[in-house]
Write a protein that holds these residues in place. Structure first.
Motif, short mmCIF file in Angstrom:
data_model
loop_
_atom_site.label_atom_id
_atom_site.label_comp_id
_atom_site.label_asym_id
_atom_site.label_seq_id
_atom_site.Cartn_x
_atom_site.Cartn_y
_atom_site.Cartn_z
N PRO A 42 0.84 -1.21 0.09
CA PRO A 42 0.11 0.01 -0.05
C PRO A 42 0.99 1.29 -0.12
CG PRO A 42 0.06 -0.96 2.02
CD PRO A 42 0.73 -1.98 1.33
N ILE A 43 1.63 1.31 -0.89
CA ILE A 43 2.62 2.73 -1.15
C ILE A 43 2.56 2.89 -2.55
CG2 ILE A 43 4.90 3.43 -0.94
CD1 ILE A 43 5.39 1.51 1.26
N ALA A 44 2.83 4.04 -3.20
CA ALA A 44 2.94 4.21 -4.40
C ALA A 44 4.25 4.03 -5.01
CB ALA A 44 2.72 5.98 -4.77
N LEU A 486 -9.81 -5.23 6.17
CA LEU A 486 -9.51 -3.87 6.84
C LEU A 486 -8.33 -4.15 7.71
CD1 LEU A 486 -9.88 -0.82 6.60
CD2 LEU A 486 -11.28 -1.06 8.74
N SER A 487 -7.03 -3.25 7.27
CA SER A 487 -6.06 -3.28 8.27
C SER A 487 -5.46 -1.84 8.53
CB SER A 487 -4.97 -4.27 7.82
OG SER A 487 -4.44 -3.64 6.38
N ALA A 488 -4.78 -1.81 9.66
CA ALA A 488 -4.20 -0.40 9.99
C ALA A 488 -2.75 -0.70 10.11
CB ALA A 488 -4.55 0.10 11.28
N THR A 489 -1.98 0.42 9.76
CA THR A 489 -0.41 0.53 9.86
C THR A 489 -0.10 1.63 10.64
OG1 THR A 489 -0.14 -0.51 7.54
CG2 THR A 489 1.66 0.59 8.57
N ASP A 550 -5.95 0.45 5.37
CA ASP A 550 -5.71 -0.26 3.83
C ASP A 550 -6.76 -1.29 4.13
OD1 ASP A 550 -3.16 0.64 3.80
OD2 ASP A 550 -2.21 -1.29 4.63
N TRP A 551 -7.70 -1.20 2.66
CA TRP A 551 -8.98 -2.14 2.55
C TRP A 551 -8.87 -2.68 1.59
CZ3 TRP A 551 -13.69 -0.51 -0.11
CH2 TRP A 551 -14.79 -1.46 0.14
#
Length: 802
Positions: A42-44, A486-489, A550-551
């Motif tokens: 989940p990064i450009a 769904l996750s969190a960083t 992040d979903w």
């Protein structure tokens, strides 16, 4: 501009009807300090494998910028010192005590010296380009992003390698040729030891044809003056050993060495003229054809110039000039007859005058602990040396040259632990960095020059600086699953930064055109009051952090949004004498850390088995952005707030067997706030565009492959468009490179065993003049120095894999 965009899009569409060997393949990356599929990160991020880079014609580290949306290049020394610019975040100070805001790594080893960002690409497994602040996992100098090259590792499975030969010719009057040979071999040495050896040699003639002594003003600066420029003679080698004593432990050791010998930097000159109002320089424009004044005073008459060091506006340029010696020319009457084409006349131009040399040792230990966690240690030691020169006016007047030298070492040590549970993935670690950097910069007044002729002697107007940096970091990041989709960083990095800085600015005797800053300072030479000395030390605590959601509603779609805080440590200027005095002396030396708060959201979508579409939106809020303000003939880094809003899209698809298409674009609107035209200017501060930051970039690629002649034929074309951009923070009219469209083509054949490949390519097919770097010297010589990407070249390649 719209017509050029249309050309770029038309070319991309036209080339898609051609075709090629597949370059769209699954790429595994380590952007989060663990191996993941590119589409799961989940990064450009843009990533290419070594095979893809070979197909794209990537030979230098900075070449990959053309194929990544939002990535451009900046730097100095006419491309001999080139750095990455990511989403408008850049730094083009030419003193190597300055670290870049976009970090570059090779095999997890940080390249601490800006010069080292330019290197030959050979035997590379992949490159990862991460956009946006990456400080949580990669440290305090990755506010804009980072570029990570990973080399091929020794294989325990089989012995393999390759030999790659290339020849080329540039389409200029210099009749310049290029020859390259690259090779690698590696494999198991025993059941527990494997090795690999790779090397590259490149020999390139100068493609910028020098007509000196045509239009010469004053005598020659020395024997050999007037050489053709743009050459390169590079030797590079890398050796690796891998030890695997058991299934839980692997030790990788690599050593590398590279040296490049080059001529004086390949700048050219264009005539420019300053606009002066009430004694203040308010703009610079291209010199009108009939103009003979040194500068245009809005009240009428000649506003003057300063042919000695460019730092003032004096009648007659300070040397009694009656005006420009030819209408439309620079102060000394020089006009580059073919404009931006590749012939010119320059006196201070010598073969094999400069060099860069880098060596390093990298040790990586990975051990799987009981319970499934992994311990990793990465130790990296590098040594950097360089001495490079440019002709300041890039013209036949014997005026001044500029030089940049460095002798530096860096040591980094990272310890980290990686682990995971049923619903989390985490990493934590410690990082230490030491940089010991000694730099020599300045202006050389050679023999027979304006300042180096009797009754004066040749001198080096130099600055000698030593900066020692010790940086300690603790970092950690956890990804936690809040549900099945769904996750969190959350991540944080705390940094302790300690610096010791010593600097001397003054005037040395000059002994020749190939050495600098020798002997002792000359007291009060030219009445400048020098030498000046500055010594200090600092200790700062900094932090970077990340919060993100992040979903993943299904296996083919990832959506993410978050806030990143990046930080780049403060440091010290080591300016040239004129810039030191003009910027206010000692108070101009230190500058503060920059802090970037980035808000970003994006998506990654897999559309069936053949198409990937990725996109991102971002907003940057900078506090104390470190911007380089160049005035006269030198500059300093200053702090200013800045903002940037933008977006990126990247489409990769293989709609039919053999056909691969890539289309990417980026757009941003960036602004640096409250910039004065010079230190102490009475005029109001202005909001300006950052340098080397084209608002719009578009890239298209098409490849098609088909069976024939007992093997596989492939045809490829790529096109890239770049919007116009400024190369000076003051945003004067003349300090801008035009937009451009670059086209490259390649035709290849590979035999059925996929061991032998032959190729024919044309780089810069339309012979476009795409700007690289420039400096505004309107008050010194009535000119700007500018450099361009290499002209059209025709190339043949032959590769054998075994």
């Amino acid at each position: 501009m719209k017509s050029k965009i249309a050309i770029a899009l038309f070319a991309a569409g036209f080339l898609s009807n051609s075709a090629a060997q597949s370059v769209l393949e699954e790429v595994m990356v380590t952007a989060q300090k663990r191996e993941q599929n590119l589409q799961d990160v989940p990064i450009a991020i843009t990533a290419f494998t070594g095979a893809q880079m070979s197909a794209l014609g990537v030979k230098q580290s900075i070449d990959i910028a053309a194929f990544s949306p939002g990535v451009h290049i900046s730097g100095n020394l006419a491309g001999q010192n080139t750095q990455f610019s990511i989403r408008g975040v850049t730094q083009n100070d030419f003193n190597d005590v300055i670290e870049a805001p976009n970090a570059v790594y090779l095999d997890e080893g940080y390249l601490a010296i800006a010069q080292a960002q330019t290197f030959a690409v050979f035997d590379i497994d992949r490159v990862e380009i991460l956009k946006g602040p990456q400080g949580t996992l990669f440290g305090r100098n990755a506010t804009g992003g980072l570029v990570h090259y990973i080399s091929n590792k020794p294989s325990f499975e089989e012995t393999s390698g390759y030999i790659d030969l290339g020849i080329g010719r540039f389409d200029t009057d210099a009749d310049a040729n290029r020859f390259t040979v690259e090779g690698a071999i590696g494999g198991p040495l025993s059941d527990t030891v494997a090795g690999r050896l790779a090397l590259r040699y490149s020999k390139q003639d100068g493609y910028l044809k020098n007509l000196y002594p045509e239009s010469a003003f004053l005598g020659s600066p020395g024997e050999g003056a007037g050489a053709d420029l743009g050459d390169d003679d590079t030797k590079a080698i890398r050796g690796s050993l891998a030890f695997r004593p058991n299934d839980r432990l692997q030790i990788d050791v690599s050593v590398n060495y590279a040296k490049s010998d080059v001529a004086t930097g390949p700048y050219q000159s264009k005539s420019t003229i300053g606009i002066v109002e009430n004694g203040e320089l308010i703009n610079v424009i291209d010199t009108p054809p009939g103009e003979t004044r040194l500068s245009i005073d809005t009240a009428g008459g000649d506003g003057g110039g300063d042919a000695i060091d460019g730092d003032g506006l004096l009648p007659g340029g300070g040397i009694g000039l009656p005006g420009r010696l030819a209408p439309g020319g620079d102060f000394f009457g020089y006009i580059d007859a073919d404009g931006d084409d590749f012939t010119f006349s320059s006196d201070f131009a010598f073969e094999d005058q400069g060099f860069t040399e880098t060596s390093g040792i990298n040790l990586r230990v990975e051990y799987e602990l009981a319970g499934g966690a992994t311990f990793t240690s990465v130790t990296d030691v590098k040594d950097y040396e360089k001495l490079l020169f440019i002709d300041v006016d890039s013209a036949p007047a014997n005026q001044l040259a500029n030089y940049a030298g460095v002798d530096a070492t860096s040591f980094t040590q990272e310890f980290r632990l990686n682990g995971e549970t049923d619903n989390s993935r985490w990493v934590a670690g410690f990082f230490y960095l030491n940089i010991d950097n000694e730099s020599d910069n300045g202006l050389k007044a050679p023999a027979n020059s304006i300042a180096g002729s009797p009754p004066f002697a040749p001198v080096d107007i130099g600055v000698v600086a030593e900066l020692q940096t010790d940086s300690y970091s603790l970092f950690g990041q956890i990804d936690y699953d809040l549900s099945d989709t769904l996750s969190a960083t959350v991540g944080v990095r705390v940094i302790r930064e300690e610096k010791e800085f010593d600097m001397g600015i003054g005037i040395f005797p000059s002994f020749d055109n190939f050495s600098v800053n020798q002997g002792n300072f000359i007291p009060n030479a030219f009445g400048a009051g020098s030498p000046y000395f500055f010594t200090t030390d600092t200790s700062d605590t900094l932090w970077a952090g990340k919060i993100q959601l992040d979903w993943r509603p299904n296996d083919d779609l990832l959506l993410y949004a978050g806030i990143n805080r990046g930080v780049k440590a403060g440091s010290f200027n080591a300016p040239l004498l004129g810039a030191f005095l003009g910027a206010g002396g000692d108070p101009s030396i230190p500058y503060d850390e920059e802090i970037l708060t980035a808000f970003e959201g994006g998506f990654k979508a897999s559309l069936g088995d053949t198409t990937r579409l990725n996109g991102s939106l971002f907003y940057y809020d900078y506090s104390d952005y470190q911007a380089f303000l160049f005035v006269g003939v030198g500059g300093v880094v200053i702090n200013a707030d800045a903002t940037n809003v933008g977006m990126e899209l990247e489409l990769q698809t293989s709609p039919m067997d053999g056909l691969d298409l890539l289309l990417s674009m980026s757009y941003f609107d960036a602004e640096v706030e409250d910039i004065l035209l010079r230190n102490g200017s009475p005029l109001p501060a202005r909001d300006v565009d950052p340098t080397y930051a084209p608002e719009l970039q578009i890239t298209g690629l098409a490849r098609y492959a088909w069976q024939g002649a007992g093997g596989t034929f492939a045809i490829q074309g790529d096109v890239s468009y770049s919007d116009e951009y400024f190369y000076n923070l003051r945003n004067f009219d003349a300090d801008k490179f035009d937009s451009y469209v670059m086209l490259n083509t390649q035709f290849s054949w590979q035999n059925a065993s996929e061991r032998l490949t032959a190729s024919l390519s044309i780089r810069n097919l339309s012979d476009e003049r795409a700007g690289i770097q420039g400096f505004d010297l309107a008050t010194l010589c009535g000119c700007n120095e500018v450099s361009y990407r290499a002209p059209r070249s025709y190339n043949l390649g032959l590769r054998f894999d075994f």
